[in-house]
Design a protein around this motif. Structure first.
Motif, PDB file in Angstrom:
ATOM      1  N   HIS A 412     -61.664  -4.054  26.680  1.00 22.84           N
ATOM      2  CA  HIS A 412     -60.846  -4.379  27.838  1.00 22.84           C
ATOM      3  C   HIS A 412     -61.786  -4.717  28.981  1.00 22.84           C
ATOM      4  N   CYS A 467     -56.078  -4.645  33.261  1.00 23.84           N
ATOM      5  CA  CYS A 467     -56.974  -5.347  32.343  1.00 23.84           C
ATOM      6  C   CYS A 467     -56.801  -6.833  32.615  1.00 23.84           C
ATOM      7  N   MET A 469     -57.641  -9.251  30.576  1.00 19.07           N
ATOM      8  CA  MET A 469     -57.262 -10.026  29.397  1.00 19.07           C
ATOM      9  C   MET A 469     -55.752 -10.179  29.617  1.00 19.07           C
ATOM     10  N   HIS A 472     -53.113  -8.703  27.650  1.00 23.69           N
ATOM     11  CA  HIS A 472     -53.037  -7.240  27.733  1.00 23.69           C
ATOM     12  C   HIS A 472     -52.272  -6.792  28.978  1.00 23.69           C
ATOM     13  N   MET A 477     -50.647  -3.385  30.500  1.00 27.86           N
ATOM     14  CA  MET A 477     -51.875  -2.703  30.900  1.00 27.86           C
ATOM     15  C   MET A 477     -52.222  -3.050  32.352  1.00 27.86           C
TER      16      MET A 477
HETATM   17 CU    CU Z   1     -57.355  -5.238  27.725  1.00 24.22          CU
END
Ligand code: CU
Ligand code: C2O
Ligand code: CU
Length: 484
Positions: A412, A467, A469, A472, A477
């Motif tokens: 992450h 996070c 990403m 994600h 997240m």
């Molecule tokens: Cu992540």
């Protein structure tokens, strides 16, 4: 060809970051192949080094007053040739892919009127910037299709290579993937006074990946492992004709999920001069560096070490979600002429203020479901809920956050809005020189703990940490901090 062994042996260790092969194993193999509608019909990757690097246009102010620069931007669909001979549908700022670069100066506010002519809501976030809550591009503070609004950026912070992108709740990941991302370069007198390469020798390299179907259209699937075409400034595997002199290259990772470990094919020196929040205190010479989604690295590369007509490939040695043939080479620098070079890299670039004594500490865990078909993401065990405040912070506090990735395989990274923080420790050790400056996004590899310190003395309000990403964060997240 770049082998997995080589990437694990050199790139990561050299970057001083504790990533292992396992931490990049494509995680959600389960049902992913079946889930991807384009699995059976994917476009062949375009040829390497066949198109020139696009130079990012610089946005021109609509008007300037004594106190601010005003811009007008329209988010609208557009079609652009990315793969040879094919028009790809994109979501764009003003038809540009990526969006035009906004150039700003510390102390002079920028006001952007954003019009949304897309069919989806948007929320424009200036990543890395210190702005009021109302101008931060909060996921819930969206601009409906047909609407318009002003975003005010006070630019009270020091110089930095920032970037802007969509952040609308549940759609940001796809919106950014489809084109809603661009650069914002903030400068100040300190940066301008340095003899670093300037003008045409100071170049943004916005790197991202993409998945094209057989018709050359972008495919968006959550957590897609088939985004195996690399684009720099919107062009696939471009070549860049350079002079045999020093360039400042502003690398920005605008990918949804892809991490890169970048190096020149001959392993020669890259002098990192900056990170997310502007210049490092001292230049850091390396042969490779990591770049996770949202992170920026400013580097000086001296092409005078090459003869005219030599070419050097920018390689990515972090091979996952794709083969070395697909994702192992990013672009090529073609040395085509000589040029005078009055630039240099000073031994001291800036002095960062000493960290204040911390007034509070907290721990954060980041996690996502592994090996299930519809994974969710969690911060401290909870998926994002815009109605909840996850961390209450006293205005003026300087806090140490100990951030742990509790996944065993998935990497992450950790991004905070509003602040530039300092990394204190990675896996119990002091940060590598490349991440010892101001950061707003930091890699947290599987099983790893990163300790950072942030000071909340600019604005009160609610802001995100998540996070970066983007699949994600879209899975949950992401969390809210309230400074009051
Ligand atoms: Cu992540
Ligand atoms: Cu690039 Cu919430 O950020
Ligand atoms: Cu951000």
């Amino acid at each position: 060809m770049v082998t997995r062994r080589r990437l694990l042996g050199t790139g990561l260790a050299a970057a001083g970051v504790g990533l292992t092969g396992a931490s990049f194993t494509p995680l959600l193999a389960v049902d992913r192949a079946k889930a991807s509608p384009a699995k059976a019909a994917k476009a062949a990757n375009p040829p390497l080094f066949a198109v020139p690097l696009p130079k990012m246009p610089v946005l021109r102010p609509t008007f300037r007053t004594a106190t601010a620069d005003h811009y007008d931007v329209t988010m609208r669909p557009a079609r652009r040739e990315i793969l040879p001979g094919i028009q790809t549908d994109l979501l764009t700022f003003d038809g540009n892919f990526p969006g035009a670069t906004i150039k700003a100066r510390t102390g002079r506010p920028v006001i952007v009127r954003q019009r949304n002519k897309l069919a989806v809501p948007t929320s424009v976030h200036l990543h890395g910037a210190s702005v009021t809550q109302a101008n931060d591009g909060d996921p819930m503070d969206t601009l409906a299709p047909g609407g318009e609004r002003l975003y005010t950026y006070p630019n009270k912070q020091s110089h930095a290579s920032l970037w802007y992108h969509d952040h609308a709740h549940h759609v940001e990941s796809e919106n950014v993937y489809r084109g809603l991302h661009g650069s914002y370069l903030l400068t100040d007198s300190l940066e301008e006074s340095l003899p670093l390469p300037k003008g045409e020798y100071d170049v943004v390299l916005a790197i991202r990946d993409a998945h094209f179907d057989a018709a050359g259209q972008l495919v968006y699937v959550m957590d897609d492992q088939e985004r195996t075409t690399l684009l720099v400034n919107g062009a696939p595997y471009p070549y860049f004709q350079v002079a045999a002199r020093k360039y400042r290259l502003r690398f920005a990772n605008m990918s949804n999920q892809r991490f890169y470990s970048l190096r020149l094919a001959d392993g020669s020196d890259i002098v990192q001069v900056g990170s997310d929040g502007g210049l490092l205190e001292r230049p850091h010479t390396t042969s490779s560096f990591l770049l996770s989604p949202g992170e920026r690295v400013d580097a000086v590369v001296d092409f005078s070490r090459y003869a005219v007509a030599e070419k050097v490939v920018l390689e990515n040695t972090l091979i996952f979600a794709g083969t070395p043939e697909q994702v192992g080479q990013v672009m090529r620098f073609d040395v085509v002429r000589t040029a005078p070079d009055p630039s240099s890299v000073p031994e001291v670039l800036r002095t960062l203020p000493a960290l204040p004594a911390p007034t509070n500490e907290r721990t954060i865990t980041m996690q996502m479901d592994e090996g299930v078909a519809h994974p969710k993401g969690y911060m401290d065990g909870k998926s994002y809920d815009p109605a909840r405040v996850d961390s209450s912070i006293r205005f003026g506090a300087s806090e140490i956050w100990t951030v742990t990735n509790t996944n065993t395989r998935v990497p992450h990274n950790f991004h905070m809005h509003l602040v530039q923080f300092r990394v204190l420790e990675r896996a119990g050790k002091p940060p590598a020189p490349g991440e010892a400056g101001l950061k707003d996004t930091v890699i947290v590899a599987a099983g790893e703990t990163v300790k950072l310190q942030a000071t909340f003395d600019s604005y009160r309000g609610t802001y995100l940490y998540h996070c970066h990403m983007l699949d994600h964060s879209a899975m949950g997240m992401m969390a809210t901090m309230k400074i009051s």
